[in-house]
Design an enzyme around this catalytic site. Structure first.
Site, PDB file in Angstrom:
ATOM      1  CG  HIS A 114      45.018 -10.596  32.151  1.00  0.00           C
ATOM      2  ND1 HIS A 114      46.323 -10.972  31.900  1.00  0.00           N
ATOM      3  CD2 HIS A 114      44.434 -10.478  30.937  1.00  0.00           C
ATOM      4  CE1 HIS A 114      46.513 -11.075  30.598  1.00  0.00           C
ATOM      5  NE2 HIS A 114      45.376 -10.776  30.000  1.00  0.00           N
ATOM      6  CE1 TYR A 131      46.915 -11.355  22.707  1.00  0.00           C
ATOM      7  CE2 TYR A 131      48.063 -11.189  24.817  1.00  0.00           C
ATOM      8  CZ  TYR A 131      47.010 -11.668  24.054  1.00  0.00           C
ATOM      9  OH  TYR A 131      46.055 -12.454  24.632  1.00  0.00           O
TER      10      TYR A 131
END
Length: 394
Positions: free
Chosen positions: A173, A287
């Site tokens: 990220h 996730y």
């Protein structure tokens, strides 16, 4: 109430890296031959190979009508001259942390390049040693500019480098795209680095869109410039991981595509000082399948102009500004990694009124842009290729 834990769990970190980078890690796999023709609602298209044999290409921009710059994630800056990829990478470019999702990311050419020669790079920068109490050196997105002379990177200037104590030891990220608005301001985005709550903290650089002058100085009207504790370059916050930014060619608006968690990718109109909600509100889940947050709306937090559920893994964004596809003028081109697509969006009154895929199944789309010739250039991670879309002449 749900917990907004600041750090992703190990299984979530593994999942996010697998989700985004599977194809990149297996870039040597044999892919089907690229198609030569496509058909969209408005046009039949020819597909040409512009450059191939690249290693995880990340971004493309043009110096002029015959010369392009392409970044490769491992840290190389490549040039294409008159349709031929040059065998030697540009020398002396900055060292990058090529690990996880880090590496050499965006390249942007100054709008006044013919007068000043400046080229801008975004990359993952790593500390020489670990900060106290940390098990490995921290890293963060860094922005520099320089010039290319005799195929060598020179005159480098650092435009943004976060305080080293704010670097993070995660390896995902990072963002990051670089764009310029009509007033000459430079915008870039840093992902929240997997530290979710940092996105809501304006004393930290990650999870934000930043705005600076082209020399790295801070615009006097930035929204948090008078906040003693804030990072002065911050323009918006509550952003998870933006990998697409584009400026509307007429309105000058800043638009961004943002990776959601599992589901909930977003298209946002970025406005000064606004909070885009991550991780307090989201249309996605973790996730591992667990609930991230029960909220999709909160007072004081912006709603996306569009969200994709399931996620398409948005990446690369540009307004079409050429003349070859006149019906697509000022429409938004959106790249998708997971779905291997380029989508075309009509936007009216800050809302998407039409969406169609004009390219499918040719590889993970990392970047898309309008070339100086009016063609649409698409950067495919897998295979390591840049293709060129042109209208088919009857």
């Amino acid at each position: 109430m749900p917990s907004y834990g600041a750090v992703l769990k190990d299984n979530e970190i593994n999942a996010v890296i697998k989700y985004v980078n599977d194809a990149e890690k297996n870039s040597g796999a044999v892919k089907p031959a690229l198609v030569k023709e496509l058909e969209a609602l408005d046009y039949k298209l020819n597909v040409e190979t512009y450059a191939e044999g690249l290693e995880i290409p990340w971004a493309i921009d043009f110096l002029d009508a015959t010369t392009a710059l392409i970044t490769e994630k491992p840290g190389r800056l490549r040039t294409v001259v008159k349709g031929k990829l040059q065998p030697e990478a540009v020398k002396n470019t900055p060292a990058v942390l090529n690990e996880g999702q880090g590496g050499l990311m965006d390249v942007a050419v100054d709008p006044n390049y013919n007068e000043n020669g400046w080229i801008y790079l975004a990359f993952s920068h790593v500390l020489e040693k670990a900060n106290k109490g940390e098990d490995r050196p921290g890293a963060m997105t860094k922005i520099v500019r320089g010039k290319i002379v005799n195929n060598t990177w020179t005159n480098e200037e650092t435009l943004f480098e976060a305080p080293h104590e704010m670097y993070r030891t995660t390896r995902h990220h990072y963002g990051c795209r670089i764009v310029f608005d009509p007033a000459g301001y430079l915008y870039f985005a840093i992902g929240e680095r997997g530290m979710k709550d940092d996105a809501q903290d304006i004393t930290r650089p990650n999870g934000k869109v930043h705005r600076i002058n082209k020399d790295g100085s801070i615009p006097a009207d930035n929204p948090f410039v008078n906040n003693v504790n804030a990072i002065k370059s911050i323009y918006s916050y509550g952003n998870r991981n933006i990998q697409g930014i584009a400026i509307h060619p007429e309105a000058g608006e800043v638009w961004a595509t943002e990776h959601g968690p599992f589901g909930g990718d977003e298209l946002n109109l970025i406005k000064a000082g606004k909070n885009y909600g991550w991780p307090v509100i989201s249309y996605g889940i973790n996730y591992d399948g667990s609930i991230l947050t029960e909220f999709t709306h909160k007072p004081g937090m912006e709603q996306p102009s569009l969200y994709w559920r399931p996620s398409i893994a948005v990446c690369g964004l540009d307004y079409y500004t050429g003349d070859l596809f006149k019906k697509w003028k000022n429409k938004l081109l959106v790249g998708a990694l997971k779905y291997e697509e380029v989508r075309l969006l009509d936007i009216e009154n800050e809302r998407v009124t039409h969406e169609e895929a004009i390219l499918k199944g040719q590889g993970r789309v990392r970047d898309v842009c309008t070339g100086p010739d009016g063609a649409i250039y698409v950067v495919l991670n897998d295979p390591g290729t840049v293709i060129k879309l042109l209208p088919k002449l009857d």
